[in-house]
Motif scaffolding. Structure first.
Motif, PDB file in Angstrom:
ATOM      1  N   ALA A  87      -4.616  90.975  -2.014  1.00 40.49           N
ATOM      2  CA  ALA A  87      -4.078  90.267  -0.847  1.00 40.49           C
ATOM      3  C   ALA A  87      -3.609  88.870  -1.271  1.00 40.49           C
ATOM      4  CB  ALA A  87      -5.126  90.161   0.251  1.00 40.49           C
ATOM      5  N   PRO A  88      -2.414  88.462  -0.859  1.00 38.10           N
ATOM      6  CA  PRO A  88      -1.883  87.167  -1.291  1.00 38.10           C
ATOM      7  C   PRO A  88      -2.771  85.975  -0.934  1.00 38.10           C
ATOM      8  CG  PRO A  88      -0.168  88.471  -0.263  1.00 38.10           C
ATOM      9  CD  PRO A  88      -1.456  89.212  -0.062  1.00 38.10           C
ATOM     10  N   ASP A  89      -3.615  86.108   0.080  1.00 35.27           N
ATOM     11  CA  ASP A  89      -4.464  84.990   0.503  1.00 35.27           C
ATOM     12  C   ASP A  89      -5.912  85.122   0.038  1.00 35.27           C
ATOM     13  OD1 ASP A  89      -5.115  87.140   2.105  1.00 35.27           O
ATOM     14  OD2 ASP A  89      -5.115  85.999   3.973  1.00 35.27           O
ATOM     15  N   ARG A  90      -6.209  86.049  -0.861  1.00 37.11           N
ATOM     16  CA  ARG A  90      -7.600  86.254  -1.281  1.00 37.11           C
ATOM     17  C   ARG A  90      -8.153  85.083  -2.090  1.00 37.11           C
ATOM     18  NH1 ARG A  90      -8.322  87.060  -6.310  1.00 37.11           N
ATOM     19  NH2 ARG A  90     -10.504  87.500  -5.866  1.00 37.11           N
ATOM     20  N   ASP A  91      -7.273  84.360  -2.773  1.00 38.99           N
ATOM     21  CA  ASP A  91      -7.656  83.185  -3.551  1.00 38.99           C
ATOM     22  C   ASP A  91      -6.845  82.014  -3.012  1.00 38.99           C
ATOM     23  OD1 ASP A  91      -7.823  81.136  -5.507  1.00 38.99           O
ATOM     24  OD2 ASP A  91      -8.080  82.593  -7.121  1.00 38.99           O
ATOM     25  N   PRO A  92      -7.512  80.976  -2.506  1.00 37.05           N
ATOM     26  CA  PRO A  92      -6.766  79.870  -1.894  1.00 37.05           C
ATOM     27  C   PRO A  92      -5.901  79.077  -2.871  1.00 37.05           C
ATOM     28  CG  PRO A  92      -9.100  79.329  -2.062  1.00 37.05           C
ATOM     29  CD  PRO A  92      -8.951  80.773  -2.473  1.00 37.05           C
ATOM     30  N   PHE A 130     -24.249  86.227   2.283  1.00 31.56           N
ATOM     31  CA  PHE A 130     -23.020  86.779   2.844  1.00 31.56           C
ATOM     32  C   PHE A 130     -22.502  85.873   3.951  1.00 31.56           C
ATOM     33  CE2 PHE A 130     -24.709  90.729   0.971  1.00 31.56           C
ATOM     34  CZ  PHE A 130     -23.584  91.109   0.254  1.00 31.56           C
ATOM     35  N   GLY A 131     -21.188  85.776   4.039  1.00 27.76           N
ATOM     36  CA  GLY A 131     -20.543  84.906   5.017  1.00 27.76           C
ATOM     37  C   GLY A 131     -20.279  83.514   4.486  1.00 27.76           C
ATOM     38  N   HIS A 132     -20.851  83.207   3.328  1.00 28.85           N
ATOM     39  CA  HIS A 132     -20.685  81.878   2.728  1.00 28.85           C
ATOM     40  C   HIS A 132     -20.278  81.975   1.258  1.00 28.85           C
ATOM     41  CE1 HIS A 132     -22.492  80.279   6.334  1.00 28.85           C
ATOM     42  NE2 HIS A 132     -23.442  81.176   6.204  1.00 28.85           N
ATOM     43  N   LEU A 133     -19.707  83.102   0.866  1.00 32.78           N
ATOM     44  CA  LEU A 133     -19.310  83.293  -0.524  1.00 32.78           C
ATOM     45  C   LEU A 133     -17.860  82.854  -0.728  1.00 32.78           C
ATOM     46  CD1 LEU A 133     -20.870  86.797  -1.253  1.00 32.78           C
ATOM     47  CD2 LEU A 133     -21.806  84.554  -1.825  1.00 32.78           C
ATOM     48  N   SER A 134     -17.536  82.580  -1.955  1.00 29.27           N
ATOM     49  CA  SER A 134     -16.196  82.129  -2.336  1.00 29.27           C
ATOM     50  C   SER A 134     -15.190  83.282  -2.268  1.00 29.27           C
ATOM     51  CB  SER A 134     -16.259  81.579  -3.760  1.00 29.27           C
ATOM     52  OG  SER A 134     -15.038  81.051  -4.147  1.00 29.27           O
ATOM     53  N   HIS A 135     -13.939  82.907  -2.056  1.00 35.53           N
ATOM     54  CA  HIS A 135     -12.811  83.844  -2.079  1.00 35.53           C
ATOM     55  C   HIS A 135     -13.103  85.057  -1.188  1.00 35.53           C
ATOM     56  CE1 HIS A 135     -12.347  81.273  -5.562  1.00 35.53           C
ATOM     57  NE2 HIS A 135     -11.081  81.621  -5.651  1.00 35.53           N
ATOM     58  N   ASP A 136     -12.834  86.253  -1.678  1.00 36.11           N
ATOM     59  CA  ASP A 136     -13.126  87.473  -0.925  1.00 36.11           C
ATOM     60  C   ASP A 136     -14.328  88.209  -1.525  1.00 36.11           C
ATOM     61  OD1 ASP A 136     -11.785  88.198  -3.238  1.00 36.11           O
ATOM     62  OD2 ASP A 136     -10.493  89.669  -2.281  1.00 36.11           O
ATOM     63  N   LEU A 148     -18.207 102.011  -2.410  1.00 30.26           N
ATOM     64  CA  LEU A 148     -16.783 102.254  -2.196  1.00 30.26           C
ATOM     65  C   LEU A 148     -15.984 101.857  -3.434  1.00 30.26           C
ATOM     66  CD1 LEU A 148     -16.421 100.744   1.389  1.00 30.26           C
ATOM     67  CD2 LEU A 148     -16.680 103.156   0.763  1.00 30.26           C
ATOM     68  N   THR A 149     -14.842 102.475  -3.592  1.00 28.06           N
ATOM     69  CA  THR A 149     -13.832 102.022  -4.546  1.00 28.06           C
ATOM     70  C   THR A 149     -12.613 101.693  -3.703  1.00 28.06           C
ATOM     71  OG1 THR A 149     -14.700 103.483  -6.254  1.00 28.06           O
ATOM     72  CG2 THR A 149     -12.472 102.634  -6.583  1.00 28.06           C
ATOM     73  N   THR A 150     -12.187 100.433  -3.759  1.00 29.46           N
ATOM     74  CA  THR A 150     -11.198  99.925  -2.830  1.00 29.46           C
ATOM     75  C   THR A 150      -9.935  99.458  -3.539  1.00 29.46           C
ATOM     76  OG1 THR A 150     -12.975  99.178  -1.378  1.00 29.46           O
ATOM     77  CG2 THR A 150     -10.823  98.156  -1.041  1.00 29.46           C
ATOM     78  N   ILE A 151      -8.807  99.768  -2.954  1.00 27.37           N
ATOM     79  CA  ILE A 151      -7.527  99.204  -3.369  1.00 27.37           C
ATOM     80  C   ILE A 151      -7.054  98.408  -2.141  1.00 27.37           C
ATOM     81  CG2 ILE A 151      -5.169  99.619  -4.138  1.00 27.37           C
ATOM     82  CD1 ILE A 151      -7.285 100.596  -6.127  1.00 27.37           C
ATOM     83  N   ALA A 152      -6.990  97.098  -2.285  1.00 27.38           N
ATOM     84  CA  ALA A 152      -6.642  96.267  -1.125  1.00 27.38           C
ATOM     85  C   ALA A 152      -5.733  95.126  -1.543  1.00 27.38           C
ATOM     86  CB  ALA A 152      -7.909  95.698  -0.495  1.00 27.38           C
TER      87      ALA A 152
END
Length: 152
Positions: A87-92, A130-136, A148-152
């Motif tokens: 996702a383009p916004d996963r890393d600020p 959880f809820g306070h971690l960096s990035h995604d 899960l194995t995820t493609i996102a």
């Protein structure tokens, strides 16, 4: 002539800077089942270790290098691919693609890269903030814990 060089130069810069950066993110699991997180210097948040794949490196080499640099640990086994997150916004900071690997790790926890990391710690899965971690990293860890194995 100068215009042609300028066009070439701007095209090369566009190719370099207008494409996502690829890196690895690691979910290091210790023999006791604890998951290792690092505290990032830039945000002060806990997150998963990892980094950019250097020119000439493959993903396993990057994984081994980044884990050692950030935590002092060594990988004993690459367990599985957790996912690819793009996702383009996963890393600020930039558009980056992260290949997330669950790995078995061992050794003594010690911050090696003090320019990027301020602390390293092993958490029981139920203690992860959880809820306070960096990035995604919240999503990546939840996907891992849910098998899960995820493609996102």
């Amino acid at each position: 002539m100068i215009q042609r060089y300028w066009q070439f130069f701007t095209t090369v810069l566009g190719i370099i800077f207008r494409h996502p950066i690829t890196g690895t993110t690691l979910i290091p699991v210790l023999p006791d089942g604890k998951i290792v997180l690092i505290r990032r210097r830039d945000t002060g948040k806990w997150g998963l270790p990892g980094g950019i794949i250097d020119w000439g490196e493959d993903i396993p080499t990057t994984a081994h290098r980044e884990l050692a640099e950030e935590t002092g640990l060594e990988i004993t086994e690459i367990r599985r691919l957790v996912g690819v997150y793009s996702a383009p916004d996963r890393d600020p900071r930039m558009h980056s693609i992260s290949i997330v690997l669950a790995v078995s790790a061992q050794g003594t926890l010690k911050v090696q890269d003090t320019n990027e990391i301020t602390d390293v710690r092993a958490f029981d899965p139920q203690e992860i903030p959880f809820g306070h971690l960096s990035h995604d990293n919240d999503r990546q860890l939840q996907d891992y814990l849910n098998h899960l194995t995820t493609i996102a």
